[in-house]
Design a protein around this motif. Sequence first.
Motif, PDB file in Angstrom:
ATOM      1  N   ALA A  37      29.032  64.083  58.539  1.00  0.00           N
ATOM      2  CA  ALA A  37      27.744  64.464  59.635  1.00  0.00           C
ATOM      3  C   ALA A  37      28.424  65.602  60.321  1.00  0.00           C
ATOM      4  CB  ALA A  37      27.438  63.391  60.439  1.00  0.00           C
ATOM      5  N   GLY A  38      29.291  66.233  60.314  1.00  0.00           N
ATOM      6  CA  GLY A  38      29.730  67.530  60.830  1.00  0.00           C
ATOM      7  C   GLY A  38      30.203  67.346  62.248  1.00  0.00           C
ATOM      8  N   ASP A  39      30.503  66.156  62.777  1.00  0.00           N
ATOM      9  CA  ASP A  39      30.995  65.913  64.259  1.00  0.00           C
ATOM     10  C   ASP A  39      32.337  66.016  64.228  1.00  0.00           C
ATOM     11  OD1 ASP A  39      28.225  65.750  64.852  1.00  0.00           O
ATOM     12  OD2 ASP A  39      28.229  63.447  64.472  1.00  0.00           O
ATOM     13  N   VAL A  40      33.176  65.886  62.992  1.00  0.00           N
ATOM     14  CA  VAL A  40      34.433  66.097  62.985  1.00  0.00           C
ATOM     15  C   VAL A  40      34.772  67.343  61.911  1.00  0.00           C
ATOM     16  CG1 VAL A  40      36.770  65.373  61.979  1.00  0.00           C
ATOM     17  CG2 VAL A  40      35.189  63.804  63.553  1.00  0.00           C
ATOM     18  N   PRO A  41      35.584  68.259  62.163  1.00  0.00           N
ATOM     19  CA  PRO A  41      35.754  69.442  61.254  1.00  0.00           C
ATOM     20  C   PRO A  41      35.905  69.114  59.710  1.00  0.00           C
ATOM     21  CG  PRO A  41      36.923  69.897  63.250  1.00  0.00           C
ATOM     22  CD  PRO A  41      36.419  68.369  63.342  1.00  0.00           C
ATOM     23  N   ALA A  42      35.031  69.774  58.858  1.00  0.00           N
ATOM     24  CA  ALA A  42      35.189  69.293  57.467  1.00  0.00           C
ATOM     25  C   ALA A  42      36.683  69.485  56.924  1.00  0.00           C
ATOM     26  CB  ALA A  42      34.338  70.161  56.647  1.00  0.00           C
ATOM     27  N   PRO A  43      37.565  70.418  57.396  1.00  0.00           N
ATOM     28  CA  PRO A  43      38.848  70.587  56.832  1.00  0.00           C
ATOM     29  C   PRO A  43      39.917  69.408  57.269  1.00  0.00           C
ATOM     30  CG  PRO A  43      38.334  72.709  57.683  1.00  0.00           C
ATOM     31  CD  PRO A  43      37.381  71.537  58.150  1.00  0.00           C
ATOM     32  N   CYS A  44      39.366  68.674  58.530  1.00  0.00           N
ATOM     33  CA  CYS A  44      40.398  67.718  59.094  1.00  0.00           C
ATOM     34  C   CYS A  44      40.704  66.662  58.445  1.00  0.00           C
ATOM     35  CB  CYS A  44      39.586  67.127  60.339  1.00  0.00           C
ATOM     36  SG  CYS A  44      40.472  65.918  61.230  1.00  0.00           S
ATOM     37  N   VAL A  45      42.141  66.578  58.020  1.00  0.00           N
ATOM     38  CA  VAL A  45      42.843  65.521  57.323  1.00  0.00           C
ATOM     39  C   VAL A  45      42.855  64.285  58.124  1.00  0.00           C
ATOM     40  CG1 VAL A  45      44.878  64.928  56.242  1.00  0.00           C
ATOM     41  CG2 VAL A  45      44.197  67.222  56.248  1.00  0.00           C
ATOM     42  N   LEU A  46      42.430  63.045  57.508  1.00  0.00           N
ATOM     43  CA  LEU A  46      42.161  61.691  58.176  1.00  0.00           C
ATOM     44  C   LEU A  46      43.328  60.862  57.372  1.00  0.00           C
ATOM     45  CD1 LEU A  46      38.252  61.703  58.260  1.00  0.00           C
ATOM     46  CD2 LEU A  46      39.988  62.284  60.087  1.00  0.00           C
ATOM     47  N   VAL A  47      44.022  60.361  58.139  1.00  0.00           N
ATOM     48  CA  VAL A  47      45.272  59.423  57.609  1.00  0.00           C
ATOM     49  C   VAL A  47      44.956  57.939  58.322  1.00  0.00           C
ATOM     50  CG1 VAL A  47      47.548  59.349  57.382  1.00  0.00           C
ATOM     51  CG2 VAL A  47      46.872  61.513  57.883  1.00  0.00           C
ATOM     52  N   GLY A  48      45.230  57.040  57.345  1.00  0.00           N
ATOM     53  CA  GLY A  48      45.207  55.834  57.984  1.00  0.00           C
ATOM     54  C   GLY A  48      46.480  55.096  57.407  1.00  0.00           C
ATOM     55  N   PHE A  49      46.535  54.021  58.289  1.00  0.00           N
ATOM     56  CA  PHE A  49      48.157  53.040  57.986  1.00  0.00           C
ATOM     57  C   PHE A  49      47.378  51.708  57.553  1.00  0.00           C
ATOM     58  CE2 PHE A  49      52.025  54.787  59.382  1.00  0.00           C
ATOM     59  CZ  PHE A  49      51.748  55.969  59.978  1.00  0.00           C
ATOM     60  N   ALA A  50      48.254  50.951  56.650  1.00  0.00           N
ATOM     61  CA  ALA A  50      47.896  49.723  56.272  1.00  0.00           C
ATOM     62  C   ALA A  50      49.120  49.008  56.275  1.00  0.00           C
ATOM     63  CB  ALA A  50      47.197  49.847  54.761  1.00  0.00           C
ATOM     64  N   ALA A  51      49.101  47.959  56.959  1.00  0.00           N
ATOM     65  CA  ALA A  51      50.307  46.994  56.939  1.00  0.00           C
ATOM     66  C   ALA A  51      49.788  45.800  56.116  1.00  0.00           C
ATOM     67  CB  ALA A  51      50.363  46.446  58.413  1.00  0.00           C
ATOM     68  N   GLU A  52      50.478  45.673  54.900  1.00  0.00           N
ATOM     69  CA  GLU A  52      49.947  44.771  53.989  1.00  0.00           C
ATOM     70  C   GLU A  52      51.194  43.808  53.504  1.00  0.00           C
ATOM     71  OE1 GLU A  52      47.080  44.707  52.818  1.00  0.00           O
ATOM     72  OE2 GLU A  52      46.084  46.468  53.483  1.00  0.00           O
ATOM     73  N   THR A  53      50.634  42.507  53.082  1.00  0.00           N
ATOM     74  CA  THR A  53      51.583  41.544  52.629  1.00  0.00           C
ATOM     75  C   THR A  53      50.970  41.352  50.956  1.00  0.00           C
ATOM     76  OG1 THR A  53      50.187  39.746  53.167  1.00  0.00           O
ATOM     77  CG2 THR A  53      52.295  40.457  54.680  1.00  0.00           C
ATOM     78  N   GLY A  54      51.802  40.961  50.245  1.00  0.00           N
ATOM     79  CA  GLY A  54      51.408  40.891  48.722  1.00  0.00           C
ATOM     80  C   GLY A  54      50.751  39.394  48.753  1.00  0.00           C
ATOM     81  N   ASP A  55      49.878  39.107  47.958  1.00  0.00           N
ATOM     82  CA  ASP A  55      49.383  37.762  47.924  1.00  0.00           C
ATOM     83  C   ASP A  55      48.945  37.549  46.389  1.00  0.00           C
ATOM     84  OD1 ASP A  55      46.782  38.708  47.681  1.00  0.00           O
ATOM     85  OD2 ASP A  55      46.581  38.532  49.790  1.00  0.00           O
ATOM     86  N   SER A  56      48.337  36.145  46.351  1.00  0.00           N
ATOM     87  CA  SER A  56      47.866  35.918  44.921  1.00  0.00           C
ATOM     88  C   SER A  56      46.915  36.696  44.546  1.00  0.00           C
ATOM     89  CB  SER A  56      47.246  34.474  45.039  1.00  0.00           C
ATOM     90  OG  SER A  56      46.279  34.384  45.998  1.00  0.00           O
TER      91      SER A  56
END
Length: 236
Positions: free
Chosen positions: A142-161
């Motif tokens: 929407a242009g409220d965060v600069p377009a070149p801004c790099v967005l990084v997430g974290f995921a804590a995962e466990t394997g499952d079926s």
Amino acid sequence: LDGGTLPWDLAGRHVVVTSGGTREEIDPVRFLGNRSSGKQGHAIAAVAAARGARVTLVTSSDLPVPAAVEAVHIESALELREETLRAAAHADVVVKAAAVADFRPADVSESKLKKGSESEPAEIRLQRNPDILADLVAARSAGDVPAPCVLVGFAAETGDSSGSVLEHGRAKLSRKGCDLLVVNEVGRDTTFGQDDNGGWILGADGAETTLDRASKDLLADRLLDAVTALSLRRTR
Ligand code: CTP
Ligand code: CA
């Protein structure tokens, strides 16, 4: 990590980091929380500052604020959302290392819940919290965060079926729409509260970097390498 040997490659950049587990109020003395210590997010903030960035750390953690880092203290996911979106409006990078509660109590009691009183809770009804990372992705579109801004997430995962840690990570990256996702394998004794960490950095472009178990400082440095490589490609 020896600050003297780090590159000064984030000078002039504004890096926003979130850390810690949010606390969702039940009554004035109680909250719903999680096992996140804030160590990984604090390490990223510290290393980004040591590499020359201006750093805003939005955090619920009680850990000491790293040198040359500006901290904004929050408790709940809703507060985290407000402060993160505010800081992200002028950010080059946002790293969401915070463990955001997916749910909060639907009703917050203004007075302490007492045993044996009429207000004794049989159950706590929960309400979904907003997805802050998804909101950041939308704010960037929407242009409220600069377009070149790099967005990084974290995921804590466990394997499952239904899949391995890595498969869950890939699916989450495409669901979230962020640029990079750090995937950690978690269990009761791994990652949360520990001083080391391992896993993968997954890129929306298909890139995959394996992170051998190492200190959270070293992992922070590797992550910031991946971020600078990505923003160099973007601005070229
Ligand atoms: N996140 C967020 N807002 C939320 C939940 C998560 O911004 N309400 C962010 C976290 O800070 C993290 C990333 O999203 O960077 C992944 O968090 P995770 O809990 O693994 O993702 P969820 O979408 O909540 O998936 P799950 O149902 O597996 O918990
Ligand atoms: Ca979650």
